[in-house]
Motif scaffolding. Structure first.
Motif, PDB file in Angstrom:
ATOM      1  N   UNK A  13       0.824  -1.199   0.000  1.00  0.00           N
ATOM      2  CA  UNK A  13       0.000   0.000   0.000  1.00  0.00           C
ATOM      3  C   UNK A  13       0.861   1.253   0.000  1.00  0.00           C
ATOM      4  N   UNK A  14       0.418   2.222  -0.784  1.00  0.00           N
ATOM      5  CA  UNK A  14       1.072   3.529  -0.829  1.00  0.00           C
ATOM      6  C   UNK A  14       0.411   4.501   0.152  1.00  0.00           C
ATOM      7  N   UNK A  22      -7.950   1.591   7.202  1.00  0.00           N
ATOM      8  CA  UNK A  22      -9.150   1.023   6.591  1.00  0.00           C
ATOM      9  C   UNK A  22      -8.807  -0.233   5.803  1.00  0.00           C
ATOM     10  N   UNK A  23      -7.726  -0.198   5.033  1.00  0.00           N
ATOM     11  CA  UNK A  23      -7.297  -1.396   4.300  1.00  0.00           C
ATOM     12  C   UNK A  23      -6.957  -2.535   5.256  1.00  0.00           C
ATOM     13  N   UNK A  24      -6.281  -2.226   6.335  1.00  0.00           N
ATOM     14  CA  UNK A  24      -5.935  -3.260   7.311  1.00  0.00           C
ATOM     15  C   UNK A  24      -7.185  -3.818   7.998  1.00  0.00           C
ATOM     16  N   UNK A  25      -8.153  -2.957   8.266  1.00  0.00           N
ATOM     17  CA  UNK A  25      -9.406  -3.422   8.859  1.00  0.00           C
ATOM     18  C   UNK A  25     -10.133  -4.356   7.897  1.00  0.00           C
ATOM     19  N   UNK A  58     -13.114   7.500   2.799  1.00  0.00           N
ATOM     20  CA  UNK A  58     -11.862   6.753   2.667  1.00  0.00           C
ATOM     21  C   UNK A  58     -12.012   5.610   1.672  1.00  0.00           C
ATOM     22  N   UNK A  59     -13.132   4.906   1.711  1.00  0.00           N
ATOM     23  CA  UNK A  59     -13.372   3.838   0.742  1.00  0.00           C
ATOM     24  C   UNK A  59     -13.392   4.409  -0.667  1.00  0.00           C
ATOM     25  N   UNK A  60     -14.057   5.541  -0.869  1.00  0.00           N
ATOM     26  CA  UNK A  60     -14.075   6.176  -2.187  1.00  0.00           C
ATOM     27  C   UNK A  60     -12.666   6.524  -2.654  1.00  0.00           C
ATOM     28  N   UNK A  61     -11.859   7.049  -1.755  1.00  0.00           N
ATOM     29  CA  UNK A  61     -10.468   7.395  -2.077  1.00  0.00           C
ATOM     30  C   UNK A  61      -9.687   6.144  -2.475  1.00  0.00           C
ATOM     31  N   UNK A  62      -9.872   5.048  -1.722  1.00  0.00           N
ATOM     32  CA  UNK A  62      -9.146   3.802  -2.017  1.00  0.00           C
ATOM     33  C   UNK A  62      -9.576   3.211  -3.359  1.00  0.00           C
ATOM     34  N   UNK A  63     -10.851   3.324  -3.682  1.00  0.00           N
ATOM     35  CA  UNK A  63     -11.330   2.832  -4.976  1.00  0.00           C
ATOM     36  C   UNK A  63     -10.722   3.681  -6.095  1.00  0.00           C
ATOM     37  N   UNK A  64     -10.747   4.993  -5.940  1.00  0.00           N
ATOM     38  CA  UNK A  64     -10.162   5.886  -6.966  1.00  0.00           C
ATOM     39  C   UNK A  64      -8.668   5.637  -7.143  1.00  0.00           C
ATOM     40  N   UNK A  68      -8.329  -0.684  -4.027  1.00  0.00           N
ATOM     41  CA  UNK A  68      -9.488  -1.425  -3.539  1.00  0.00           C
ATOM     42  C   UNK A  68     -10.566  -1.414  -4.603  1.00  0.00           C
ATOM     43  N   UNK A  69     -11.330  -2.496  -4.688  1.00  0.00           N
ATOM     44  CA  UNK A  69     -12.496  -2.516  -5.560  1.00  0.00           C
ATOM     45  C   UNK A  69     -13.725  -2.846  -4.721  1.00  0.00           C
TER      46      UNK A  69
END
Length: 80
Positions: A13-14, A22-25, A58-64, A68-69
């Protein structure tokens, strides 16, 4: 809980701060193949120690960012 997915998050992860938490969760709920993670927004927010609205942003940011998908309706009982 998938230690394999959590290790991949740490190594690849960058992100940092809230997005990394959030990714770790999410990884904590995932199967070893990365799938099967369907926690609620409230659960993610609680684990990552943020508000539910911040978890959504945060989920929106990770998808962009491509880290994350989200598969709409693919989980149990139509979960995303």
């Amino acid at each position: 809980m998938s230690i394999k997915v959590m290790t991949a998050v740490w190594q690849n992860s960058r992100n940092r701060g809230g997005p990394l938490l959030t990714l770790l969760a999410l990884a904590d709920f995932a199967h070893d193949d990365g799938g099967g993670a369907y926690p609620s927004i409230a659960t993610l927010a609680r684990k990552a120690r943020m508000s539910e609205r911040q978890a959504q942003r945060t989920i929106s940011l990770l998808v962009r960012s491509g880290e994350m998908t989200v598969q709409r309706g693919a989980g149990p009982h139509g979960a995303n």
